[in-house]
Write a protein that holds these residues in place. Structure first.
Motif, PDB file in Angstrom:
ATOM      1  N   CYS A  19       0.835  -1.200   0.000  1.00  0.00           N
ATOM      2  CA  CYS A  19       0.000   0.000   0.000  1.00  0.00           C
ATOM      3  C   CYS A  19       0.864   1.242   0.000  1.00  0.00           C
ATOM      4  N   SER A  20       0.503   2.202  -0.792  1.00  0.00           N
ATOM      5  CA  SER A  20       1.166   3.491  -0.698  1.00  0.00           C
ATOM      6  C   SER A  20       0.633   4.237   0.513  1.00  0.00           C
ATOM      7  N   SER A  21       1.439   5.126   1.046  1.00  0.00           N
ATOM      8  CA  SER A  21       1.011   5.889   2.223  1.00  0.00           C
ATOM      9  C   SER A  21      -0.250   6.684   1.922  1.00  0.00           C
ATOM     10  N   ALA A  22      -0.335   7.212   0.708  1.00  0.00           N
ATOM     11  CA  ALA A  22      -1.508   8.021   0.346  1.00  0.00           C
ATOM     12  C   ALA A  22      -2.771   7.185   0.308  1.00  0.00           C
ATOM     13  N   SER A  23      -2.684   5.987  -0.306  1.00  0.00           N
ATOM     14  CA  SER A  23      -3.871   5.154  -0.426  1.00  0.00           C
ATOM     15  C   SER A  23      -4.332   4.654   0.926  1.00  0.00           C
ATOM     16  N   VAL A  24      -3.383   4.266   1.771  1.00  0.00           N
ATOM     17  CA  VAL A  24      -3.757   3.792   3.104  1.00  0.00           C
ATOM     18  C   VAL A  24      -4.352   4.921   3.920  1.00  0.00           C
ATOM     19  N   ALA A  25      -3.734   6.094   3.832  1.00  0.00           N
ATOM     20  CA  ALA A  25      -4.251   7.239   4.585  1.00  0.00           C
ATOM     21  C   ALA A  25      -5.655   7.604   4.134  1.00  0.00           C
ATOM     22  N   HIS A  83       2.055   3.197   8.327  1.00  0.00           N
ATOM     23  CA  HIS A  83       1.496   2.308   7.324  1.00  0.00           C
ATOM     24  C   HIS A  83       2.526   1.819   6.312  1.00  0.00           C
ATOM     25  N   SER A  84       3.774   2.161   6.509  1.00  0.00           N
ATOM     26  CA  SER A  84       4.793   1.780   5.528  1.00  0.00           C
ATOM     27  C   SER A  84       5.032   0.278   5.486  1.00  0.00           C
ATOM     28  N   SER A  85       4.674  -0.416   6.564  1.00  0.00           N
ATOM     29  CA  SER A  85       4.926  -1.860   6.612  1.00  0.00           C
ATOM     30  C   SER A  85       3.717  -2.681   6.180  1.00  0.00           C
ATOM     31  N   VAL A  86       2.624  -2.015   5.801  1.00  0.00           N
ATOM     32  CA  VAL A  86       1.409  -2.732   5.422  1.00  0.00           C
ATOM     33  C   VAL A  86       1.526  -3.247   3.993  1.00  0.00           C
ATOM     34  N   SER A  87       1.159  -4.515   3.777  1.00  0.00           N
ATOM     35  CA  SER A  87       1.180  -5.110   2.443  1.00  0.00           C
ATOM     36  C   SER A  87      -0.105  -5.871   2.191  1.00  0.00           C
ATOM     37  N   TYR A  88      -0.574  -5.858   0.948  1.00  0.00           N
ATOM     38  CA  TYR A  88      -1.684  -6.721   0.547  1.00  0.00           C
ATOM     39  C   TYR A  88      -1.081  -7.928  -0.160  1.00  0.00           C
ATOM     40  N   ILE A  89      -1.261  -9.105   0.443  1.00  0.00           N
ATOM     41  CA  ILE A  89      -0.645 -10.323  -0.073  1.00  0.00           C
ATOM     42  C   ILE A  89      -1.733 -11.256  -0.592  1.00  0.00           C
ATOM     43  N   PRO A  90      -1.780 -11.512  -1.894  1.00  0.00           N
ATOM     44  CA  PRO A  90      -2.798 -12.440  -2.425  1.00  0.00           C
ATOM     45  C   PRO A  90      -2.513 -13.875  -2.014  1.00  0.00           C
ATOM     46  N   HIS A  91      -3.532 -14.552  -1.520  1.00  0.00           N
ATOM     47  CA  HIS A  91      -3.379 -15.947  -1.113  1.00  0.00           C
ATOM     48  C   HIS A  91      -4.689 -16.681  -1.381  1.00  0.00           C
ATOM     49  N   TYR A  92      -4.724 -17.471  -2.425  1.00  0.00           N
ATOM     50  CA  TYR A  92      -5.883 -18.273  -2.812  1.00  0.00           C
ATOM     51  C   TYR A  92      -7.168 -17.439  -2.861  1.00  0.00           C
ATOM     52  N   GLY A  93      -7.098 -16.358  -3.613  1.00  0.00           N
ATOM     53  CA  GLY A  93      -8.289 -15.570  -3.888  1.00  0.00           C
ATOM     54  C   GLY A  93      -8.584 -14.472  -2.899  1.00  0.00           C
ATOM     55  N   VAL A  94      -7.814 -14.365  -1.828  1.00  0.00           N
ATOM     56  CA  VAL A  94      -8.034 -13.334  -0.816  1.00  0.00           C
ATOM     57  C   VAL A  94      -6.788 -12.466  -0.716  1.00  0.00           C
ATOM     58  N   ASP A  95      -6.969 -11.154  -0.754  1.00  0.00           N
ATOM     59  CA  ASP A  95      -5.865 -10.223  -0.539  1.00  0.00           C
ATOM     60  C   ASP A  95      -5.747  -9.957   0.958  1.00  0.00           C
ATOM     61  N   VAL A  96      -4.761 -10.574   1.574  1.00  0.00           N
ATOM     62  CA  VAL A  96      -4.574 -10.443   3.018  1.00  0.00           C
ATOM     63  C   VAL A  96      -3.882  -9.122   3.320  1.00  0.00           C
ATOM     64  N   CYS A  97      -4.502  -8.327   4.172  1.00  0.00           N
ATOM     65  CA  CYS A  97      -3.895  -7.070   4.612  1.00  0.00           C
ATOM     66  C   CYS A  97      -2.911  -7.401   5.728  1.00  0.00           C
ATOM     67  N   PHE A  98      -1.631  -7.540   5.342  1.00  0.00           N
ATOM     68  CA  PHE A  98      -0.610  -8.015   6.274  1.00  0.00           C
ATOM     69  C   PHE A  98       0.036  -6.827   6.986  1.00  0.00           C
ATOM     70  N   THR A  99      -0.048  -6.848   8.318  1.00  0.00           N
ATOM     71  CA  THR A  99       0.526  -5.781   9.135  1.00  0.00           C
ATOM     72  C   THR A  99       1.522  -6.381  10.116  1.00  0.00           C
ATOM     73  N   ASP A 100       2.631  -5.733  10.310  1.00  0.00           N
ATOM     74  CA  ASP A 100       3.628  -6.220  11.261  1.00  0.00           C
ATOM     75  C   ASP A 100       3.112  -6.174  12.690  1.00  0.00           C
ATOM     76  N   GLU A 101       2.169  -5.294  12.971  1.00  0.00           N
ATOM     77  CA  GLU A 101       1.658  -5.153  14.333  1.00  0.00           C
ATOM     78  C   GLU A 101       0.758  -6.313  14.736  1.00  0.00           C
ATOM     79  N   TYR A 102      -0.023  -6.849  13.806  1.00  0.00           N
ATOM     80  CA  TYR A 102      -0.982  -7.903  14.143  1.00  0.00           C
ATOM     81  C   TYR A 102      -0.573  -9.281  13.617  1.00  0.00           C
ATOM     82  N   HIS A 103       0.108  -9.336  12.497  1.00  0.00           N
ATOM     83  CA  HIS A 103       0.445 -10.601  11.865  1.00  0.00           C
ATOM     84  C   HIS A 103       1.846 -11.065  12.251  1.00  0.00           C
TER      85      HIS A 103
END
Length: 543
Positions: A19-25, A83-103
């Motif tokens: 995610c870009s900072s702008a899009s997440v914000a 939000h710089s560490s947030v990534s959307y990771i596709p996994h079997y049809g679902v884009d997982v919103c991966f965060t270092d804080e929770y995942h």
């Protein structure tokens, strides 16, 4: 950029969508206000849908685009400053919103596979080497605890006393509410357990290796059904009311469900111990360990057990949402997760017992690895734990496809069950597990019209099956009177099932005891553990 493993097809997956900072914000600002104002309300209360959209949602079943997932992602983003560490990771049809804080990344989860089984129970079995496949270790521990001649250093007695002292966060009123959630939504929860949790979870290749070695769920039809029924026996022991008493009483220390959970824990430890002891002859003639720890991790390790616990908790909540078209209320989810957090603690999953104490007695491991605690302490953390683990180890292989086909075939009607499974898992994972999209029974003349009609009828049957679940589940959600009646009725069904399971399991254990030549002389058929290791692991089962 986070690196990802190769996909099961052998090719490299697409790069991560960071995610870009702008899009997440932008997303954060758009949902922060609504989430903050409606933190304790149902999701449907603040998602503004038109009438036609609501009708469409009622008629649609979608395992990949759940409303609650979007809201949970938004809540996670709103609670994160960076939000710089947030990534959307596709996994079997679902884009997982991966965060270092929770995942948890793969590098964080891998040590739970390679280093940790169940230190407390493993140490106990190592010290008391006389315990065999049919010995009831928990009954022996209870006897040691009640023996006035034993000193305070007796490890069996110490173990029993340890689990008589429940963690500080356990509230048995909440545990009862969690049981009521399971009983109230039993039909949907049962379908989710079988078609989503069992089939989807047990298809993890590294878990399949354990199942192959024990022939658990991979033997003939009769034995596979017995193993599935044993799982139901554990659930009924924990959740079924007895003689009018509340179900939570069975999970108090010394209760039926409490004892059953500890006995299943012993069974897992016996299997783990046996697998690690098995030897084989290498190509150069040396005796080496059969189990490949580097490849598969320690058998039934902390990550495997956490994955299984999440399959019975978070994955069931997701399955209910798919079938109902809407998630359970936040309070019901919290109660249900608290129930499984407690059961997970009994099963040996490392969980904080208080702010300064972990259930893991191995201090060397505790210092390097924090408790995995998959069902706590919040809803966001529990769902993120499931996403982290499935991204780490859910990558189906041919052995996964074989297991899924076998599980869906043992009770007949494979085509119907496979289609139900596909609808609850989503097409991408169903394709990865080798579930067919089109059915043409052997012996039929291949005719396009015939195939179309048969598959259309099959899809209508499955859709009708799903709509029955939806109507029943939504009625339970919306009508308190019906919910109360359903809870009582389903509780009575669990009690009847438990009674029949106890009778049938006793006969099966007795028959297995007669055939076993290694049973301890001190063990009789009547004193055998209800969860005995009736099928000890064998090396030739997984080579």
């Amino acid at each position: 950029m986070r690196q990802r493993r190769k996909s099961s097809s052998g090719g490299l997956p697409p790069p991560l969508k960071r995610c870009s900072s702008a899009s997440v914000a932008s997303l954060d600002c758009s949902i922060r206000t609504s989430i903050g104002q409606h933190e304790d309300e149902d999701i449907d209360e603040f998602v503004n849908n038109s009438f036609l959209e609501r009708i469409r949602n009622i008629l649609r079943f979608d395992a990949l685009n759940l409303k609650s997932t979007a809201v949970r992602n938004a809540k996670m983003l709103s609670s994160i400053d960076d939000h710089s560490s947030v990534s959307y990771i596709p996994h079997y049809g679902v884009d997982v919103c991966f965060t270092d804080e929770y995942h948890s990344s793969a590098s964080k989860l891998e040590p739970y596979r390679l280093m940790v089984g169940d230190p407390e129970m493993d140490s106990l079995l190592s010290e008391f080497k006389s315990f065999g496949p049919f010995d009831d270790v928990i009954a022996a521990a209870a006897a040691a605890c009640n023996d006035p001649t034993n000193d305070a250093t007796d490890k069996l007695a110490q173990f029993y006393r340890h689990y008589e002292q429940v963690p500080s966060w356990v509230d048995f009123d909440q545990i009862q509410r969690g049981i009521d959630v399971f009983l109230a939504y039993l039909p949907a929860a049962g379908a989710a357990l079988y078609y989503r949790s069992l089939v989807g979870g047990f298809s993890i290749p590294k878990i399949v290796e354990v199942l192959k070695s024990t022939r658990y769920l991979m033997s003939d039809r009769k034995k596979t059904l017995s193993r599935l029924i044993d799982t139901g026996g554990l659930l009924a022991a924990c959740f079924a009311p007895t003689n009018g008493s509340l179900s939570a009483a069975s999970l108090r220390p010394g209760g039926r469900g409490w004892l059953a959970s500890l006995r299943v824990r012993v069974l897992h430890a016996k299997i783990r111990q046996r697998l690690l002891q098995l030897k084989r002859t290498s190509d150069d003639g040396h005796s080496v360990q059969s189990w490949d720890i580097e490849k598969n991790g320690i058998p039934i390790n902390q990550e495997d057990m956490a994955a299984t616990l999440l399959a019975f908790s978070v994955n069931v909540l997701l399955g209910i949402e798919i079938l109902a078209g809407r998630p359970l209320h936040k309070n019901e989810q919290l109660d249900y997760l608290a129930l499984w957090r407690y059961i997970g603690w009994l099963l040996g999953i490392d969980t904080p017992e208080s702010e300064d104490m972990s259930s893991n007695c191995d201090t060397s491991i505790k210092e390097s690895l924090p408790p995995i605690d998959p069902c706590g302490p919040s809803i966001l953390r529990a769902y993120a734990s499931l996403e982290s683990i499935i991204m780490h180890i859910l990558h189906p292989e041919p052995s996964s496809c074989d297991l899924v086909t076998h599980l869906l075939s043992v009770t007949g009607f494979f085509a119907f069950r496979a289609e139900v499974c596909r609808n609850l898992l989503g097409d991408p994972l169903a394709d990865g597990l080798g579930l067919p999209k089109c059915y043409c029974w052997q012996g039929w003349r291949v005719d396009a019209i015939q195939i179309f009609v048969v598959n259309a009828l099959l899809k209508v049957a499955v859709y009708t099956f799903f709509m029955c679940f939806r109507v029943y589940t939504l009625l339970t959600m919306s009508c308190p009177w019906f919910k109360t009646k359903a809870t009582v009725w389903h509780g009575n069904l669990q009690s009847k099932f438990l009674q029949k399971w106890v009778e049938g399991n006793s006969s099966r254990i007795s028959a297995a005891y007669k055939k076993d030549n290694t049973a301890s002389a001190s063990v009789t058929k009547s004193s055998s553990c209800p969860f005995s290791m009736v099928m000890p692991p064998q090396y030739d089962s997984f080579v």
